[in-house]
Design a protein around this motif. Structure first.
Motif, PDB file in Angstrom:
ATOM      1  N   ASP A 158      99.309  74.712  93.681  1.00 55.42           N
ATOM      2  CA  ASP A 158      98.281  75.656  94.085  1.00 55.42           C
ATOM      3  C   ASP A 158      98.846  77.069  94.201  1.00 55.42           C
ATOM      4  O   ASP A 158      98.210  78.044  93.794  1.00 55.42           O
ATOM      5  CB  ASP A 158      97.720  75.220  95.441  1.00 55.42           C
ATOM      6  N   ARG A 159     100.058  77.166  94.758  1.00 58.56           N
ATOM      7  CA  ARG A 159     100.667  78.490  94.943  1.00 58.56           C
ATOM      8  C   ARG A 159     101.034  79.094  93.591  1.00 58.56           C
ATOM      9  O   ARG A 159     100.850  80.282  93.356  1.00 58.56           O
ATOM     10  CB  ARG A 159     101.889  78.379  95.851  1.00 58.56           C
ATOM     11  N   TYR A 160     101.553  78.242  92.674  1.00 54.01           N
ATOM     12  CA  TYR A 160     101.848  78.757  91.323  1.00 54.01           C
ATOM     13  C   TYR A 160     100.562  79.251  90.648  1.00 54.01           C
ATOM     14  O   TYR A 160     100.549  80.283  89.991  1.00 54.01           O
ATOM     15  CB  TYR A 160     102.502  77.665  90.479  1.00 54.01           C
ATOM     16  N   GLU A 161      99.467  78.500  90.837  1.00 53.66           N
ATOM     17  CA  GLU A 161      98.188  78.909  90.230  1.00 53.66           C
ATOM     18  C   GLU A 161      97.729  80.252  90.795  1.00 53.66           C
ATOM     19  O   GLU A 161      97.266  81.129  90.066  1.00 53.66           O
ATOM     20  CB  GLU A 161      97.092  77.877  90.512  1.00 53.66           C
ATOM     21  N   ARG A 162      97.857  80.407  92.118  1.00 49.29           N
ATOM     22  CA  ARG A 162      97.417  81.663  92.744  1.00 49.29           C
ATOM     23  C   ARG A 162      98.264  82.828  92.236  1.00 49.29           C
ATOM     24  O   ARG A 162      97.758  83.925  91.997  1.00 49.29           O
ATOM     25  CB  ARG A 162      97.554  81.581  94.262  1.00 49.29           C
ATOM     26  N   ILE A 163      99.575  82.569  92.071  1.00 44.69           N
ATOM     27  CA  ILE A 163     100.472  83.610  91.561  1.00 44.69           C
ATOM     28  C   ILE A 163     100.029  83.998  90.146  1.00 44.69           C
ATOM     29  O   ILE A 163      99.913  85.181  89.807  1.00 44.69           O
ATOM     30  CB  ILE A 163     101.937  83.115  91.583  1.00 44.69           C
ATOM     31  N   ALA A 164      99.738  82.966  89.309  1.00 45.60           N
ATOM     32  CA  ALA A 164      99.312  83.239  87.930  1.00 45.60           C
ATOM     33  C   ALA A 164      98.031  84.071  87.927  1.00 45.60           C
ATOM     34  O   ALA A 164      97.898  85.038  87.167  1.00 45.60           O
ATOM     35  CB  ALA A 164      99.099  81.918  87.185  1.00 45.60           C
ATOM     36  N   GLN A 165      97.077  83.723  88.820  1.00 48.53           N
ATOM     37  CA  GLN A 165      95.806  84.453  88.886  1.00 48.53           C
ATOM     38  C   GLN A 165      96.032  85.915  89.246  1.00 48.53           C
ATOM     39  O   GLN A 165      95.459  86.821  88.639  1.00 48.53           O
ATOM     40  CB  GLN A 165      94.891  83.830  89.961  1.00 48.53           C
ATOM     41  N   PHE A 166      96.885  86.127  90.265  1.00 52.88           N
ATOM     42  CA  PHE A 166      97.146  87.501  90.714  1.00 52.88           C
ATOM     43  C   PHE A 166      97.782  88.318  89.590  1.00 52.88           C
ATOM     44  O   PHE A 166      97.371  89.451  89.315  1.00 52.88           O
ATOM     45  CB  PHE A 166      98.051  87.478  91.954  1.00 52.88           C
ATOM     46  N   LEU A 167      98.791  87.712  88.914  1.00 51.89           N
ATOM     47  CA  LEU A 167      99.486  88.444  87.844  1.00 51.89           C
ATOM     48  C   LEU A 167      98.531  88.751  86.690  1.00 51.89           C
ATOM     49  O   LEU A 167      98.594  89.814  86.085  1.00 51.89           O
ATOM     50  CB  LEU A 167     100.688  87.640  87.356  1.00 51.89           C
ATOM     51  N   LYS A 168      97.629  87.795  86.412  1.00 56.75           N
ATOM     52  CA  LYS A 168      96.645  88.029  85.345  1.00 56.75           C
ATOM     53  C   LYS A 168      95.810  89.267  85.666  1.00 56.75           C
ATOM     54  O   LYS A 168      95.557  90.108  84.801  1.00 56.75           O
ATOM     55  CB  LYS A 168      95.700  86.821  85.249  1.00 56.75           C
ATOM     56  N   SER A 169      95.378  89.368  86.928  1.00 52.97           N
ATOM     57  CA  SER A 169      94.537  90.514  87.285  1.00 52.97           C
ATOM     58  C   SER A 169      95.329  91.818  87.165  1.00 52.97           C
ATOM     59  O   SER A 169      94.799  92.839  86.730  1.00 52.97           O
ATOM     60  CB  SER A 169      93.946  90.345  88.683  1.00 52.97           C
ATOM     61  N   ARG A 170      96.623  91.775  87.542  1.00 52.71           N
ATOM     62  CA  ARG A 170      97.446  92.979  87.392  1.00 52.71           C
ATOM     63  C   ARG A 170      97.655  93.300  85.898  1.00 52.71           C
ATOM     64  O   ARG A 170      97.701  94.454  85.491  1.00 52.71           O
ATOM     65  CB  ARG A 170      98.810  92.801  88.075  1.00 52.71           C
ATOM     66  N   GLY A 171      97.762  92.242  85.074  1.00 56.11           N
ATOM     67  CA  GLY A 171      97.908  92.416  83.631  1.00 56.11           C
ATOM     68  C   GLY A 171      96.706  93.170  83.063  1.00 56.11           C
ATOM     69  O   GLY A 171      96.846  94.035  82.204  1.00 56.11           O
ATOM     70  N   GLU A 172      95.505  92.832  83.596  1.00 55.10           N
ATOM     71  CA  GLU A 172      94.300  93.530  83.123  1.00 55.10           C
ATOM     72  C   GLU A 172      94.382  95.022  83.475  1.00 55.10           C
ATOM     73  O   GLU A 172      94.013  95.895  82.676  1.00 55.10           O
ATOM     74  CB  GLU A 172      93.056  92.907  83.756  1.00 55.10           C
ATOM     75  N   ASP A 173      94.891  95.321  84.695  1.00 53.90           N
ATOM     76  CA  ASP A 173      95.030  96.733  85.104  1.00 53.90           C
ATOM     77  C   ASP A 173      96.001  97.461  84.174  1.00 53.90           C
ATOM     78  O   ASP A 173      95.747  98.598  83.759  1.00 53.90           O
ATOM     79  CB  ASP A 173      95.577  96.833  86.547  1.00 53.90           C
ATOM     80  N   VAL A 174      97.133  96.786  83.854  1.00 53.69           N
ATOM     81  CA  VAL A 174      98.145  97.440  83.013  1.00 53.69           C
ATOM     82  C   VAL A 174      97.582  97.632  81.592  1.00 53.69           C
ATOM     83  O   VAL A 174      97.841  98.656  80.950  1.00 53.69           O
ATOM     84  CB  VAL A 174      99.465  96.630  83.005  1.00 53.69           C
ATOM     85  N   SER A 175      96.799  96.662  81.089  1.00 52.34           N
ATOM     86  CA  SER A 175      96.190  96.813  79.759  1.00 52.34           C
ATOM     87  C   SER A 175      95.296  98.049  79.728  1.00 52.34           C
ATOM     88  O   SER A 175      95.258  98.795  78.746  1.00 52.34           O
ATOM     89  CB  SER A 175      95.333  95.597  79.409  1.00 52.34           C
ATOM     90  N   GLU A 176      94.562  98.253  80.831  1.00 55.12           N
ATOM     91  CA  GLU A 176      93.701  99.424  80.935  1.00 55.12           C
ATOM     92  C   GLU A 176      94.540 100.714  80.875  1.00 55.12           C
ATOM     93  O   GLU A 176      94.202 101.671  80.178  1.00 55.12           O
ATOM     94  CB  GLU A 176      92.916  99.326  82.258  1.00 55.12           C
ATOM     95  N   SER A 177      95.701 100.704  81.609  1.00 52.24           N
ATOM     96  CA  SER A 177      96.593 101.872  81.606  1.00 52.24           C
ATOM     97  C   SER A 177      97.172 102.096  80.213  1.00 52.24           C
ATOM     98  O   SER A 177      97.391 103.233  79.795  1.00 52.24           O
ATOM     99  CB  SER A 177      97.752 101.677  82.587  1.00 52.24           C
ATOM    100  N   LEU A 178      97.421 100.986  79.484  1.00 56.42           N
ATOM    101  CA  LEU A 178      97.964 101.098  78.125  1.00 56.42           C
ATOM    102  C   LEU A 178      96.969 101.844  77.223  1.00 56.42           C
ATOM    103  O   LEU A 178      97.331 102.777  76.501  1.00 56.42           O
ATOM    104  CB  LEU A 178      98.265  99.699  77.569  1.00 56.42           C
ATOM    105  N   LEU A 179      95.695 101.437  77.310  1.00 63.04           N
ATOM    106  CA  LEU A 179      94.666 102.110  76.506  1.00 63.04           C
ATOM    107  C   LEU A 179      94.596 103.595  76.869  1.00 63.04           C
ATOM    108  O   LEU A 179      94.520 104.467  75.999  1.00 63.04           O
ATOM    109  CB  LEU A 179      93.297 101.468  76.758  1.00 63.04           C
ATOM    110  N   GLN A 180      94.657 103.860  78.171  1.00 60.22           N
ATOM    111  CA  GLN A 180      94.603 105.245  78.654  1.00 60.22           C
ATOM    112  C   GLN A 180      95.787 106.051  78.101  1.00 60.22           C
ATOM    113  O   GLN A 180      95.616 107.173  77.628  1.00 60.22           O
ATOM    114  CB  GLN A 180      94.618 105.201  80.204  1.00 60.22           C
ATOM    115  N   SER A 181      96.998 105.441  78.110  1.00 64.00           N
ATOM    116  CA  SER A 181      98.177 106.188  77.645  1.00 64.00           C
ATOM    117  C   SER A 181      98.084 106.438  76.138  1.00 64.00           C
ATOM    118  O   SER A 181      98.488 107.493  75.648  1.00 64.00           O
ATOM    119  CB  SER A 181      99.472 105.466  78.020  1.00 64.00           C
ATOM    120  N   GLN A 182      97.480 105.471  75.393  1.00 66.91           N
ATOM    121  CA  GLN A 182      97.313 105.685  73.946  1.00 66.91           C
ATOM    122  C   GLN A 182      96.353 106.845  73.675  1.00 66.91           C
ATOM    123  O   GLN A 182      96.583 107.690  72.807  1.00 66.91           O
ATOM    124  CB  GLN A 182      96.806 104.404  73.277  1.00 66.91           C
TER     125      GLN A 182
END
Lengths: 642, 41
Positions: A158-182
């Protein structure tokens, strides 16, 4: 080993009680129905399970509520804390440890045990409300055979799943920043091109102006002066652009978030102050409630007085009924007091029944009146609590507002200073433009037109520079990253995040599989120990669904059996096996196992086997196995050892 | 950038049962920021 359990105002048990538990034995909590045996086992389970982290986990708290270990806010009278008390406390001492759990009626913790493990709620306790039996009886949202939770919530999966979920959401934020930087890189490139074109144009105009200066030699001094002023103006434009760039940076990086937080805090404070004001005048409310309370108390007094009168009459009629009972066949009997008049047994018996009935009605009215007083008291307490909560929240917000105001004060001061400097530059520019006008008279129109064009080009270069400055950084997570590095940084970070998400998901699945394997091994060994030969091959399959084979006497063979179609007593057998397997898989070092009520629901043959097994288990593992038994003639709970 | 990325931290956070979800998220966030700073420095 011995354990001491001290409980205070838990459930139906008012006041403080002490019990001694023994490991290696079956500890049977005995009492009459509704006399408190379940409160004792709930108290024990609470001090073993309600930890600090459990309080921040909604799923755990819901489970605790279902097991009666946490008060359901919708029904506080039936809660973990005794109805006449504001707080319950449980203390457990064993193996050199002293654990204490204290909780208020509103569910707020006062003291939490240090070694409690919230997994005890799912793995260490069996009752008709525990998850396994809820599920098998069809009282849970899960399907009867869906046991993924048993390998997910109790293991680290369960804890590994929660960690994966949190990182996924941060990944979405970074993808957004990537588009912005491009986007920023492309815009900067376009602006640099514009700047270069404008620079070339200015150079051409400079060459033209130099030619004109040669052509009109007599403009000599005026032009030299003019050139000097133009150079100064260019320099000032450069300085102004740099300072404005700095203002943009401060606004973006230092002021945007704290200003937003400050506004939110101010709005929230205003809202809470309004709510506090809306709660009305405290004394007025107290007066109103106190008047209602007085009225209810006076009603209670009247009712109690009437009941006492009825009790007096009842005593008289009970005595008369007893005295006349042997003459009940006779129509009239001589009065036993004056020995002259006559008495009728039937009439006395009828009036006795009437008085008993009146007494019951009075008791119900007294109960209602007491409850009304209780309700008013709670209302006042609730108002007080809300008011106190609001005051505290406002106080906290005031501190937060002060801190945020401090946080914005410095950058704002800096911005004001820079703005003052820029204003100074603008003033100087104005003066220089004035001087420039004076030189015009001595210079030809062709010169002034060219020069005006050059000035326009310079101004545009300044504007482009300012735009380039604004695109200098991109926000990635909470950090401002230089635009030229942002795209590469986002890509590198995304790679780390993607690898980590995949790693956490793989680990979660490994944890589930390992837990399922351990669990299945335990189940098959338990089936053998308990000797329940009607089942075999009980195990979690690869989808973590529970598979079981049951003996079919008609075909003299074992066939796959759907869990929801089992008889109640068979569900109990499966539940007990699963519960002990969970306990052994996840809590092997916690020497407590609690079973409330259900043992009495087994049929006689199986009950004997279960009790023998539990006694043996307690002895082999040195566990405190705690269970309950109904003994009608008993009052408050006591413990028997087996 | 560290070769192992976040994996060691993930294992430590998953094993520490006394951590609340909010604390796990805060630690992961600070690890991500550390990696980002190392990348841009």
């Amino acid at each position: 080993m011995k354990a001491s359990l001290e409980i205070e105002d838990v459930g139906g048990l008012r006041g403080s009680r002490q019990y001694s538990l023994e490991s290696g034995r079956l500890n049977i909590v005995e009492s009459a129905n509704a006399a408190g045996k379940t409160s004792v086992v709930r108290a024990l389970a609470s001090v073993l399970s309600v930890s600090k982290e459990a309080f921040s986990d909604d799923n755990v708290m819901k489970e605790a509520q279902k097991l009666g270990i946490r008060t359901d806010p919708r029904n506080p009278r039936e809660g973990f804390v005794n109805v006449h008390s504001d707080q319950a406390a449980v203390q457990l001492g064993y193996d050199g440890k002293k654990e204490r759990y204290a909780v208020k009626k509103n569910g707020n913790p006062v003291e939490l045990p240090q070694f409690a493990d919230s997994r005890f709620l799912l793995a260490g306790m069996m009752s008709n409300d525990s998850r396994i039996l809820r599920q098998l009886h069809g009282l849970d949202e899960r399907e009867a055979d869906d046991f993924k939770w048993a390998v997910q919530e109790l293991s680290s999966a369960d804890r590994y799943e929660r960690i994966a979920q949190f990182l996924k959401s941060r990944g979405e934020d970074v993808s957004e920043s990537l588009l912005q930087s491009q986007r920023v890189v492309k815009q900067t490139k376009d602006l640099e091109k514009q700047k270069s074109d404008l620079g070339k144009k200015r150079m051409a105009l400079d060459t033209k102006l130099a030619g004109l200066q040669r052509k009109y030699g007599d403009m000599g001094r005026a032009l030299a002066r003019r050139q000097g002023i133009l150079n100064q103006l260019d320099e000032l434009d450069g300085k102004i652009n740099a300072q404005r760039g700095e203002i943009s940076r401060i606004l973006r990086e230092e002021l945007e978030i704290p200003r937003k937080d400050l506004n939110q805090a101010l709005e929230k404070k205003k809202r809470l102050e309004k709510e506090l004001a809306d709660l009305g005048d405290m004394n007025q409310l107290r007066k109103e409630i106190s008047a209602q309370q007085k009225e209810a108390e006076s009603k209670l007094e009247d009712l109690t007085k009437r009941r006492n009168e009825i009790d007096g009459l009842l005593n008289l009629f009970v005595t008369a009924e007893a005295a006349l009972r042997e003459h009940k066949q006779d129509k009239h009997v001589k009065c036993i007091l004056c020995e002259e008049g006559s008495l009728s047994y039937d009439k006395i018996n009828k009036r006795l029944a009437d008085y008993r009935h009146q007494r019951e009605e009075l008791n119900a009215d007294i109960g209602d009146a007491s409850e009304a007083i209780d309700r008013l008291r709670r209302k006042l307490e609730k108002e007080d609590e809300r008011r106190e909560d609001l005051r505290q929240a406002i106080k906290d917000l005031t501190t937060e507002i002060r801190n945020l105001s401090d946080a914005v004060a410095n950058p704002e001061k800096q911005v004001r200073l820079i703005e003052a400097t820029v204003n100074g530059y603008e003033e100087t520019k104005k003066k220089l433009h004035g001087e420039l006008e004076l030189t015009k008279e001595k210079i030809s129109k062709e010169w002034t037109d060219t020069e005006a064009e050059r000035s326009k080009v310079s101004e545009n270069i300044g504007k482009v520079n300012q735009q380039v400055g604004q695109l200098a950084s991109v926000q990635v997570l909470s950090i401002s990253v230089e635009s030229s590095k942002a795209e590469a940084a986002c890509n590198a970070l995304l790679k780390v995040i993607e690898d980590s998400v995949s790693y956490a998901q793989t680990k979660a699945e490994e944890e589930r599989q390992e837990a399922a394997k351990k669990f299945n091994d335990r189940v098959s060994s338990l089936l053998k120990s308990l000797g329940f030969t009607e089942f075999r091959n009980v195990r979690l399959n690869k989808d973590y669904r529970l598979y079981a084979e049951r003996f079919n006497p008609r075909t003299n063979d074992y066939v796959a059996q759907q869990l929801k179609t089992l008889a109640t007593s068979e569900k109990l057998v499966i539940a007990l096996i699963l519960q002990v397997a969970l306990k052994e898989t996840y809590l092997p070092n916690l020497p407590f196992f609690v079973i409330d009520d259900v043992i009495e629901d087994f049929d006689e043959d199986r009950r004997k086997k279960v009790i023998d097994y539990l006694v043996q288990k307690a002895r082999d593992e040195d566990w405190f196995v705690v269970t309950t038994r109904l003994v009608e003639e008993l009052g408050p709970p006591r413990i028997k050892y087996m | 950038m560290p070769e192992q990325g976040l994996k060691p931290s993930i294992d430590i956070l998953a094993a520490n049962k006394s951590l609340q979800s909010r604390q796990i998220e805060e630690r992961l966030e600070s690890e991500l920021l550390r990696i980002l700073k190392e990348t841009i420095s």
